[in-house]
Design a protein around this motif. Structure first.
Motif, short mmCIF file in Angstrom:
data_model
loop_
_atom_site.label_atom_id
_atom_site.label_comp_id
_atom_site.label_asym_id
_atom_site.label_seq_id
_atom_site.Cartn_x
_atom_site.Cartn_y
_atom_site.Cartn_z
N ASN A 11 0.85 -1.20 0.00
CA ASN A 11 0.00 0.00 0.00
C ASN A 11 0.88 1.24 0.00
O ASN A 11 2.10 1.15 -0.14
N ASP A 12 0.25 2.41 0.19
CA ASP A 12 1.05 3.63 0.36
C ASP A 12 0.74 4.36 1.66
O ASP A 12 1.40 5.34 1.99
N ASP A 13 -0.26 3.90 2.40
CA ASP A 13 -0.62 4.56 3.66
C ASP A 13 0.20 4.04 4.85
O ASP A 13 0.07 4.57 5.96
N GLY A 14 1.01 3.03 4.61
CA GLY A 14 1.81 2.47 5.68
C GLY A 14 1.27 1.14 6.16
O GLY A 14 0.07 0.85 6.07
N ILE A 15 2.16 0.32 6.68
CA ILE A 15 1.83 -1.08 6.98
C ILE A 15 0.81 -1.23 8.10
O ILE A 15 0.14 -2.26 8.19
N THR A 16 0.64 -0.21 8.94
CA THR A 16 -0.33 -0.31 10.04
C THR A 16 -1.70 0.30 9.69
O THR A 16 -2.60 0.28 10.51
N ALA A 17 -1.85 0.85 8.49
CA ALA A 17 -3.10 1.53 8.12
C ALA A 17 -4.28 0.55 8.13
O ALA A 17 -4.14 -0.60 7.71
N PRO A 18 -5.43 0.99 8.59
CA PRO A 18 -6.61 0.10 8.59
C PRO A 18 -6.96 -0.46 7.23
O PRO A 18 -7.44 -1.59 7.13
N GLY A 19 -6.71 0.31 6.17
CA GLY A 19 -7.04 -0.17 4.83
C GLY A 19 -6.27 -1.42 4.43
O GLY A 19 -6.84 -2.39 3.91
N VAL A 33 -0.41 -15.20 1.84
CA VAL A 33 -0.14 -13.76 1.81
C VAL A 33 1.27 -13.45 2.31
O VAL A 33 1.73 -14.00 3.31
N VAL A 34 1.93 -12.55 1.59
CA VAL A 34 3.16 -11.92 2.07
C VAL A 34 2.96 -10.42 1.95
O VAL A 34 2.55 -9.91 0.90
N VAL A 35 3.24 -9.70 3.03
CA VAL A 35 3.04 -8.25 3.07
C VAL A 35 4.40 -7.55 3.03
O VAL A 35 5.29 -7.87 3.83
N GLU A 58 12.42 -4.52 7.58
CA GLU A 58 12.34 -5.13 8.90
C GLU A 58 11.17 -6.09 8.94
O GLU A 58 10.05 -5.72 8.57
N LYS A 59 11.42 -7.32 9.36
CA LYS A 59 10.32 -8.27 9.53
C LYS A 59 9.54 -7.90 10.77
O LYS A 59 10.11 -7.67 11.84
N VAL A 60 8.22 -7.82 10.63
CA VAL A 60 7.38 -7.37 11.74
C VAL A 60 6.23 -8.36 11.93
O VAL A 60 5.92 -9.16 11.05
N GLN A 66 0.62 -14.30 8.67
CA GLN A 66 1.30 -14.05 7.40
C GLN A 66 2.63 -13.32 7.64
O GLN A 66 2.74 -12.49 8.54
N PRO A 67 3.65 -13.65 6.84
CA PRO A 67 4.90 -12.90 6.95
C PRO A 67 4.72 -11.46 6.50
O PRO A 67 4.07 -11.21 5.48
N GLU A 68 5.29 -10.54 7.27
CA GLU A 68 5.16 -9.11 6.96
C GLU A 68 6.51 -8.42 7.09
O GLU A 68 7.29 -8.71 8.00
N TYR A 69 6.73 -7.47 6.18
CA TYR A 69 7.98 -6.71 6.17
C TYR A 69 7.64 -5.24 5.99
O TYR A 69 6.92 -4.87 5.07
N SER A 70 8.18 -4.42 6.88
CA SER A 70 8.05 -2.98 6.71
C SER A 70 9.29 -2.47 5.99
O SER A 70 10.41 -2.95 6.23
N CYS A 71 9.09 -1.52 5.11
CA CYS A 71 10.15 -1.03 4.24
C CYS A 71 10.29 0.48 4.41
O CYS A 71 9.28 1.19 4.51
N SER A 72 11.50 0.96 4.42
CA SER A 72 11.74 2.40 4.59
C SER A 72 11.49 3.19 3.32
O SER A 72 11.52 4.42 3.34
N GLY A 73 11.24 2.50 2.22
CA GLY A 73 11.11 3.18 0.94
C GLY A 73 9.68 3.45 0.52
O GLY A 73 8.74 3.44 1.31
#
Length: 256
Positions: A11-19, A33-35, A58-60, A66-73
């Motif tokens: 997404n573009d709202d960030g990994i914690t966004a409700p959407g 799913v992989v995020v 960063e794996k979060v 599901q595996p999730e990764y937050s990205c600084s980009g």
């Protein structure tokens, strides 16, 4: 037993966004799913990529298994890193969103949500960008679920033409008031910018971007018409920006 689809979610709202949390919950009913999503809001980043600074992943663990990764980009960075560094194979589909706010009409140009989908399309991955016409962080996405599920399953079943991804916008209505789904063209519309000029305590001028959205298209086959009349809009978009219809006339110019 049929192999479950591998689904990349971003997404573009960030990994914690409700959407995106809603989108993940729907995708978990469809496949594996992989995020990979930005670690902070990246709205209106368009197709920007990070070239002058480092990128971090960063794996979060936010919710679910599901595996999730937050990205600084940026959103496009997320897709690039997912395909090249995180996933063991190319995903069967990439879904981006659900965006907090419209990406209909000219908004597709500025959208980080849709640029992530387009980046997946460049990689040859069927992709969909989903957006809800509600900018509120606490928007209710519940009525979006069945439409998201239906459209995603149809893309998995039928695929998409090379170079084409789907831009899906959902009206901010109760589910009972949504009339259905329409395949549309992009409305001819644009933003008329206004800048709120201010002065900071040090005497330096600065600006806040504002403006209004102007729809100049009276067609009843557009995404704006569909949304205004209670339909979910689907616009097939492409990353080939060539104006093919102009090539022949340009070749009549005396260019040599």
């Amino acid at each position: 037993m049929a192999k479950r689809a591998l689904i990349l979610v971003t997404n573009d709202d960030g990994i914690t966004a409700p959407g995106i949390r809603t989108l993940i919950s729907v995708m978990n009913t469809i496949g594996d799913v992989v995020v990979v999503a930005p670690d902070s809001p990246q709205s209106a980043m368009g197709h920007a990529i990070t070239v002058n600074s480092t990128l971090y992943i960063e794996k979060v663990n936010i919710d679910g298994k599901q595996p999730e990764y937050s990205c600084s980009g940026t959103p496009a960075d997320c897709v690039k890193l997912a395909v090249r560094e995180i996933l063991d194979r190319k995903p069967d589909i990439c879904v981006s969103g659900i965006n907090h706010g419209s990406n209909s009409s000219i908004n597709v140009i500025y959208s980080g949500t849709m640029s992530a989908a387009l980046e997946a399309g460049i990689e040859g991955i069927p992709a969909i960008g989903f957006s809800l016409l509600d900018y509120n962080w606490n928007a209710n996405f519940e009525h979006c679920k069945s439409f998201v599920e239906t459209i995603t399953k149809q893309v998995l079943e039928h695929g998409l033409p090379d170079g084409v991804v789907l831009n899906v916008n959902l009206p901010n209505l109760d589910k009972k008031d949504i009339k259905g789904i329409k395949v549309c063209r992009q409305a001819r519309a644009n933003w008329v910018e206004e800048f709120d000029k201010r002065v900071n305590p040090m005497g330096r001028e600065y600006y806040w971007l504002a403006g209004k959205f102007v729809n100049m298209d009276n067609g009843e086959d557009t995404d704006e018409w569909a949304l205004e009349h209670g339909y979910v809009s689907i616009v097939p978009v492409q990353f080939d920006l060539t104006a093919h219809h102009t090539i022949q006339s340009l070749n009549t110019w005396k260019l040599n």
